[in-house]
Design a protein around this motif. Structure first.
Motif, PDB file in Angstrom:
ATOM      1  N   ALA A 158      21.824   7.681 -26.471  1.00 17.45           N
ATOM      2  CA  ALA A 158      23.182   7.127 -26.442  1.00 17.45           C
ATOM      3  C   ALA A 158      24.172   8.072 -25.786  1.00 17.45           C
ATOM      4  N   CYS A 183      36.064   7.856 -23.181  1.00 16.29           N
ATOM      5  CA  CYS A 183      34.781   8.170 -23.805  1.00 16.29           C
ATOM      6  C   CYS A 183      34.957   8.317 -25.311  1.00 16.29           C
ATOM      7  N   GLY A 234      30.607   6.880 -21.037  1.00 11.71           N
ATOM      8  CA  GLY A 234      29.970   6.466 -22.287  1.00 11.71           C
ATOM      9  C   GLY A 234      30.228   7.489 -23.376  1.00 11.71           C
ATOM     10  N   PRO A 235      29.472   7.421 -24.472  1.00 14.31           N
ATOM     11  CA  PRO A 235      29.583   8.453 -25.499  1.00 14.31           C
ATOM     12  C   PRO A 235      29.173   9.812 -24.936  1.00 14.31           C
ATOM     13  N   LYS A 283      25.608  10.143 -22.959  1.00  7.94           N
ATOM     14  CA  LYS A 283      25.469  10.056 -21.498  1.00  7.94           C
ATOM     15  C   LYS A 283      25.827  11.354 -20.787  1.00  7.94           C
ATOM     16  N   ALA A 335      36.904   2.269 -24.622  1.00  5.42           N
ATOM     17  CA  ALA A 335      37.008   2.294 -23.164  1.00  5.42           C
ATOM     18  C   ALA A 335      37.913   1.179 -22.654  1.00  5.42           C
ATOM     19  N   PHE A 367      32.281   2.704 -28.440  1.00 11.11           N
ATOM     20  CA  PHE A 367      32.629   3.014 -27.049  1.00 11.11           C
ATOM     21  C   PHE A 367      33.285   1.849 -26.319  1.00 11.11           C
ATOM     22  N   GLU A 368      32.712   0.669 -26.390  1.00 11.66           N
ATOM     23  CA  GLU A 368      33.217  -0.443 -25.580  1.00 11.66           C
ATOM     24  C   GLU A 368      34.683  -0.736 -25.871  1.00 11.66           C
ATOM     25  N   GLU A 422      28.386   5.244 -29.988  1.00  7.10           N
ATOM     26  CA  GLU A 422      27.909   4.174 -29.106  1.00  7.10           C
ATOM     27  C   GLU A 422      28.562   2.837 -29.481  1.00  7.10           C
TER      28      GLU A 422
END
Length: 511
Positions: free
Chosen positions: A236, A187, A160-161, A238, A78, A74-75, A71
């Motif tokens: 967390a 991801c 997401g994760p 997805k 991505a 991720f940002e 989590e």
């Protein structure tokens, strides 16, 4: 013992030494760790049922830590440009090729697959990474949809994760097949390998440690009822991609229901190979033998039901029986071995239980149907070795024709007409794949339309094409892998509608 077998054995022992001497743990947030609160268990090789090391079964705390790491990472992952993800994933593929010998030999000892097939595993894994690496720059691309006074366009972003649960039959290749598109999409990943065959997953984590930012790839060893359950329930995560049994898919779906996780399941199969009187006899025979007895019959797309038209039944079965009798069962590191030991004693007992079931239901055991209990060459009778088995004179409602045996066992059923072949092929809860052998193009087209399966091959064994959709229907799964279908699962699609400023906006409240 041949020189090649001796060399394979020596190399395998060298590669396995570190696993024998150290407990194999997890890879969480860029660190190799034994975790917190887990318990060790023996990792057993099916060649002789001895331990080849200790594995740390993770705890729910370990899974929580892995999900948190994915989590947090991720940002940034991505937001990494697709061209950079492409570079990193191609570098990952390069490392797979460099460690190909190690991967093949470790995998053979861990899961019992003949090294003749595992030698190609690293190449296939690298191909998976390269294919999706090359698609990473375009992963977010969508469609332009025109209207007279509006333009719509779509874009995609990583969901997401994601959680990846992989099986024990071909663990390395299937791990790369699932994880590569997830990473290409942007991801981050939490991987739970099968508890029976964890070693190649650890090698993958080692390569991830060299190539990827920390937290992007996480791996937790352990059992489905603990760490697997926690993964599928964790807020967390997805989406969850599972390769496994149909019953496992049902459990995972229930566990993920409260958080409305997206699910992708590649599950069991009872796949028919349908051979008509006009088939190319020798090519069909080759394909029938290969698609059930390669990989020890432990393949989701194995053609475990032979539907044979009555006009060539006797001739085809006579040739088939001879081929099955000639199959070489042996140690997986012996280059001459065609069928190795089954992955685990529990599964070995399950498969061999169908020998009595077949007799009770009235089928004929034409070849095999026995455990191998005497040494032969490099084969140790303490291992999980079975005689390749052929059941004849079966009917569609017998258990051997309905249940996924998942071993080197083929059930044959006779049919007369095209319509009867379709009815028998579809008389199962499964619908993963099917194989049709006929020289009649019209018949092939009709069969392709009516046989209930997610994938069909006509006049071919299982031919792998990475851009094509891969998946099943009915109890064989939900969703498709391959090409853009993988990105549809690992990414969310957003539609944007832009007005041209010319349409009439409805008016209210103007009096």
């Amino acid at each position: 013992m041949s020189d090649t077998y001796a060399t394979n054995l020596e190399r395998a022992q060298r590669y396995l030494e570190r696993f024998r001497n150290n407990t194999t743990g997890h890879y969480i947030n860029g660190e190799f760790t034994l975790g917190n609160g887990g318990k060790e268990y023996d990792n057993i090789t099916p060649t002789d049922n001895t331990a080849i090391g200790k594995i740390m079964a993770g705890s729910t705390d370990d899974m929580d830590a892995a999900c948190k790491a994915a989590e947090d990472a991720f940002e940034a992952w991505a937001a990494t440009p697709g061209a950079e993800r492409k570079r990193l994933l191609n570098k990952f593929a390069d490392r797979l090729v460099e460690r190909a010998d190690e991967i093949a030999l470790v995998e053979s000892m861990d899961c019992g697959q003949a090294v003749r097939f595992m030698k190609k595993a690293a190449e296939r894994g690298a191909a998976n990474f390269r294919f999706f690496a090359d698609k990473a720059p375009e992963a977010q691309d969508g469609l332009a949809l025109q209207q007279q006074e509006h333009t719509n366009f779509t874009v995609r972003k990583a969901i997401g994760p994601v959680g990846i649960i992989t099986p024990w039959n071909t663990p390395f290749m299937l791990s790369t097949w699932k994880i590569a598109p997830a990473l290409a999409a942007g991801c981050t990943v939490v991987h739970k390998p099968a508890e029976l065959t964890p070693l190649s997953a650890y090698i993958l984590a080692e390569i991830a440690d060299e190539v990827l930012p920390k937290g992007v790839w996480n791996m937790v060893n352990g059992f489905g009822e603990s760490v697997g359950k926690r993964m599928t329930e964790h807020p967390a995560i997805k989406a969850v991609a599972l390769v496994g049994e149909s019953a496992t898919g049902s459990h995972v779906m229930r566990q993920g229901a409260d958080s409305l996780k997206r699910m992708h399941f590649e599950l069991g199969g009872k796949n028919p190979v349908i051979v008509f009187d006009d088939a190319d006899f020798e090519r069909a025979l080759d394909a029938v033998v290969f698609m059930i007895y390669s990989l020890n019959g432990q393949r989701c797309t194995s053609s475990s039901r032979l539907l044979i038209q009555s006009g060539i039944r006797d001739k085809f079965l006579a040739a088939l029986e001879q081929r099955v009798r000639n199959l070489k069962v042996g140690h997986p590191l012996d280059p001459d071995t065609e069928v190795g030991p089954l992955v685990h004693t529990e599964h070995y007992n399950k498969v061999s239980s169908y020998f009595d079931i077949a007799k009770e239901d009235g089928a004929n055991v034409a070849v095999g149907g026995k455990r191998i209990t005497e040494a032969s060459g490099a084969l140790d009778p303490a291992g999980n070795y079975l005689e390749p088995t052929l059941f004849t004179e079966a009917t569609s409602r017998m258990r051997i024709a309905q249940e996924e045996i998942f071993g080197p066992v083929l059930t044959t059923i006779t049919f007369d007409t095209e319509e009867e072949a379709i009815a028998i092929a579809n008389d199962t809860d499964y619908g993963l794949s099917g194989y049709i052998w006929t020289e009649n193009t019209g018949r092939a087209m009709r069969m392709a339309k009516h046989v209930e399966a997610g994938m069909l091959w006509v006049n071919s064994e299982n031919n792998r094409n990475l851009p094509s959709p891969f998946g099943g229907i009915k109890m064989s799964g939900i969703g498709r892998d391959g090409g853009d279908w993988s990105f549809d699962f690992y990414m969310e699609t957003k539609n944007v509608c832009i007005a041209h400023g010319t349409h009439r906006v409805p008016q209210l409240g103007k009096g």
